[in-house]
Design an enzyme around this catalytic site. Structure first.
Site, mmCIF file in Angstrom:
data_model
loop_
_atom_site.group_PDB
_atom_site.id
_atom_site.type_symbol
_atom_site.label_atom_id
_atom_site.label_comp_id
_atom_site.label_asym_id
_atom_site.label_seq_id
_atom_site.Cartn_x
_atom_site.Cartn_y
_atom_site.Cartn_z
ATOM 1 N N ASP A 197 0.842 -1.177 0.000
ATOM 2 C CA ASP A 197 0.000 0.000 0.000
ATOM 3 C C ASP A 197 0.889 1.243 0.000
ATOM 4 O O ASP A 197 1.915 1.274 0.681
ATOM 5 C CB ASP A 197 -0.866 -0.002 1.272
ATOM 6 C CG ASP A 197 -2.324 0.251 0.973
ATOM 7 O OD1 ASP A 197 -2.634 1.375 0.509
ATOM 8 O OD2 ASP A 197 -3.144 -0.640 1.208
ATOM 9 N N ASP A 227 -3.436 4.538 -2.277
ATOM 10 C CA ASP A 227 -4.586 4.835 -1.422
ATOM 11 C C ASP A 227 -5.206 6.186 -1.755
ATOM 12 O O ASP A 227 -4.493 7.180 -1.950
ATOM 13 C CB ASP A 227 -4.092 4.850 0.037
ATOM 14 C CG ASP A 227 -5.201 5.065 1.036
ATOM 15 O OD1 ASP A 227 -5.988 4.128 1.242
ATOM 16 O OD2 ASP A 227 -5.283 6.179 1.606
ATOM 17 N N GLU A 250 -6.881 3.596 -5.878
ATOM 18 C CA GLU A 250 -8.129 3.480 -5.120
ATOM 19 C C GLU A 250 -8.951 4.742 -5.294
ATOM 20 O O GLU A 250 -8.551 5.813 -4.837
ATOM 21 C CB GLU A 250 -7.854 3.255 -3.632
ATOM 22 C CG GLU A 250 -9.120 2.906 -2.893
ATOM 23 C CD GLU A 250 -9.294 3.554 -1.539
ATOM 24 O OE1 GLU A 250 -10.114 3.064 -0.764
ATOM 25 O OE2 GLU A 250 -8.627 4.577 -1.254
ATOM 26 N N HIS A 273 -11.317 -4.293 2.770
ATOM 27 C CA HIS A 273 -11.284 -4.019 4.207
ATOM 28 C C HIS A 273 -12.118 -2.801 4.597
ATOM 29 O O HIS A 273 -12.162 -2.460 5.779
ATOM 30 C CB HIS A 273 -9.825 -3.812 4.632
ATOM 31 C CG HIS A 273 -9.209 -2.597 3.999
ATOM 32 N ND1 HIS A 273 -9.004 -2.505 2.636
ATOM 33 C CD2 HIS A 273 -8.793 -1.426 4.514
ATOM 34 C CE1 HIS A 273 -8.479 -1.333 2.359
ATOM 35 N NE2 HIS A 273 -8.337 -0.656 3.478
ATOM 36 N N ASP A 274 -12.722 -2.156 3.628
ATOM 37 C CA ASP A 274 -13.522 -0.951 3.921
ATOM 38 C C ASP A 274 -15.019 -1.174 3.789
ATOM 39 O O ASP A 274 -15.800 -0.303 4.178
ATOM 40 C CB ASP A 274 -13.130 0.180 2.960
ATOM 41 C CG ASP A 274 -11.733 0.705 3.223
ATOM 42 O OD1 ASP A 274 -11.297 0.688 4.394
ATOM 43 O OD2 ASP A 274 -11.067 1.129 2.259
HETATM 44 C C1 NOJ Z 1 -8.764 4.120 1.950
HETATM 45 C C2 NOJ Z 1 -8.362 2.936 2.775
HETATM 46 O O1 NOJ Z 1 -8.720 1.762 2.104
HETATM 47 C C3 NOJ Z 1 -9.046 3.083 4.104
HETATM 48 O O2 NOJ Z 1 -8.942 1.927 4.894
HETATM 49 C C4 NOJ Z 1 -8.458 4.278 4.799
HETATM 50 O O3 NOJ Z 1 -9.145 4.501 6.002
HETATM 51 C C5 NOJ Z 1 -8.579 5.537 3.929
HETATM 52 N N1 NOJ Z 1 -8.232 5.307 2.558
HETATM 53 C C6 NOJ Z 1 -7.676 6.611 4.433
HETATM 54 O O4 NOJ Z 1 -6.339 6.281 4.185
#
Ligand code: NOJ
Length: 542
Positions: free
Chosen positions: A110, A212, A275, A336-337
């Site tokens: 990441d 990210d 992302e 994971h989100d």
């Molecule tokens: C996206 C990430 O996937 C997430 O887990 C994170 O909280 C936010 N970006 C901030 O970095």
């Protein structure tokens, strides 16, 4: 059916590993604990590489393992070129890279360009005085006349995107937590420092970076207020009260993205995955022009889609149509989100979803544990860790339930740890686990392995064209075509049996795989019967 113009464009640079590859996301805190502290770590991951190689995936992507105060569980980085002691050491990461490579697996880390931790030495320096050397590495504005934030921008994790720093009398911007101050990518020193971090990891042998929150990196130069979202209603995430047109996905983001790609190109064009939660027409820009974007801007459409055949068919067509010339698609079911796929659609449809993910045109990203059918876990209030859930409670936004420990066996802590893990295990971990599913002919793990194997063996699946055929009621039927082979994918999105008419002159075919793992070799002629919640891949006859 298939689109010849597209297949022609796709043969350009068609040899990159990530085009035919399958990416597997590991949330390191939750994969394998090796030192009995209830948190996963790098040596733990190393012990599970054989499992991953046998699963048949091509690359692992690790969510952040860097030093961090863990306000956002590693997405708040305080040192970009080291490893948090919780996860091990830099030597462990080197060993992981070498061991993964030794098994033919690529490693993706990441990379978090938008912000650092508030404890990063850069930010400590920046906030020490208005005149400090790193002040302009972050985004500072005077408060509004009379006090309050400089504009109406909101943090994705609740409240204003500005925090007042009493010592220096200005506010700093943070798209996420106040512990995650945003970097100022207009400052060339920031650009150089972040590029140097990429180089550091590429030199260490990392095969790619997942970038990210890339759509946040450049904000409006004039800091204009965001407009109100007319579609907002109670019950929605309060972040959506405004349309973030001036704070995210601005045209200038692409300048930063092009710079990242230049660095990747200097290292043999390592993979960049971006992302960005954006509609297809906005996402397309992240492929860049003439190869200066990221190779794979994450396509999250399946994560938010209504689970209906027609809706899914519509989004596949819309996504395919949105791809710029030469762009390669990708698909994601869980991460994971967001809540896990099995939690969203139930265990039966999770099998159909796995078949969809692994038969679509484009690179699939598989989230750890989805290959077992791991559940979305309801985390009791006193065990909630996620700052998003803490800041914006009660709306079901919490992410802990999708981050629970990997289920390796039926023992007390599922083979993940010898002690109580940092997050609770799923109730069904005694049955849903690698050991129990491994030898079982029709388990979710067996199905996933067989799907991966099928994808690997058939060029039509891993590189061929896509053609929609039918989306009617609960039936989704599409075709994948490669040199010399035509495969049909028929998915039943409902819990009633149905029949699909096989297209083609002969209407004949042979079943290669069913989601129930029990129809291989079955000849079909004319009508293909599907059981409730069943999907099949059929080799069309001539
Ligand atoms: C996206 C990430 O996937 C997430 O887990 C994170 O909280 C936010 N970006 C901030 O970095």
């Amino acid at each position: 059916m298939a689109n010849p113009a597209k297949s022609c464009a796709d043969t350009v640079a068609a040899t990159a590993w990530w085009r035919t590859g399958i990416i597997y996301q590991i949330y390191p805190r939750s994969f394998q604990d090796s030192n009995g502290d209830g948190v996963g770590d790098l040596p733990g991951i190393i012990t599970r590489l054989d499992y991953l190689a046998a699963l048949g995936i091509d690359a692992i992507w690790l969510s952040p393992v860097y030093p961090s105060p863990m306000a956002d569980f590693g997405y708040d980085i305080s040192d970009h070129t080291d490893v948090h002691p919780l996860f091990g050491t830099l030597a462990d990461l080197d060993r992981l890279i070498a061991c993964a490579h030794g098994r033919g697996l690529k490693v993706i880390l990441d990379f978090v360009p938008n912000h650092t931790s508030h404890e990063h030495p850069w930010f400590l320096n920046a906030r020490s005085a208005r005149t400090s050397a790193r002040r302009d590495w972050y985004i500072w504005r005077d408060p509004a006349p009379g006090g309050g934030p400089p504009n109406n921008w909101l943090s994705e994790f609740g409240g204003s995107a500005w925090t007042f720093d009493a010592a220096t009398g200005q506010c700093y911007h943070h798209a996420f937590l106040k512990e995650q101050p945003d970097l100022n990518w207009r400052n060339p020193e920031v650009v150089a420092a972040m590029h140097a971090i990429m180089e550091f990891w590429f030199r260490r042998g990392v095969d790619g970076l997942r970038v990210d929150a890339v759509f946040h990196v450049m904000k409006d130069a004039d800091f204009r207020d965001n407009p109100v979202n007319p579609a907002f209603h109670e019950g929605m995430d309060p972040y959506h009260r405004l349309l973030p047109v001036h704070s995210a996905d601005t045209a200038e983001v692409q300048i930063v993205v092009a710079g990242l790609r230049q660095v990747a190109k200097r290292f043999g064009d390592r993979l960049l995955i971006g992302e960005a939660y954006l509609p297809f027409d906005r996402l397309a820009a992240y492929f860049g022009r003439a190869g200066d974007g990221v190779q794979l801007p994450f396509n999250f459409a399946l994560i938010g889609a209504p689970w209906r055949a027609e809706a899914i068919a519509g989004l596949i067509t819309a996504y395919e149509a949105s791809l710029p010339k030469g762009a390669w698609p990708n698909w994601v079911l869980s991460n994971h989100d967001r809540p896990r796929i099995a939690g969203r659609v139930g265990p039966d449809q999770a099998r159909v979803a796995a078949m969809l993910l692994l038969t679509l045109r484009g690179t699939p990203t598989l989230y750890y544990g989805d290959e077992l059918g791991m559940a979305q876990v309801t985390v009791p209030r006193d065990r909630i860790h996620d700052p998003y859930e803490k800041n914006v409670p009660g709306l079901g936004l919490g992410r802990d339930g999708a981050r629970t420990p990997m289920q390796w066996d039926g023992s007390r802590f599922a083979g993940f740890s010898t002690v109580e893990p940092w997050l609770p295990l799923a109730d069904d971990a005694t049955e849903v686990n690698v050991k129990a599913e491994k030898g079982e002919a029709s388990s979710m793990l067996t199905l996933t392995r067989r799907l991966i194997d099928l994808r690997r063996r058939h060029g039509a699946l891993n590189a061929g064209d896509y053609g929609p055929i039918l989306a009617e009621g609960n039936l989704l039927l599409f075709v994948r075509e490669g040199p010399g082979e035509t495969l049909l994918v028929a998915l039943n999105f409902g819990d009633e049996p149905l029949s699909a008419a096989l297209p083609g002159a002969s209407g004949r075919g042979e079943i290669l795989l069913s989601t129930c793992c029990d129809r291989e070799g079955e000849a079909v002629h004319g009508l293909l019967p599907l059981r409730p919640n069943e999907g099949v891949v059929v080799a069309a006859g001539t």
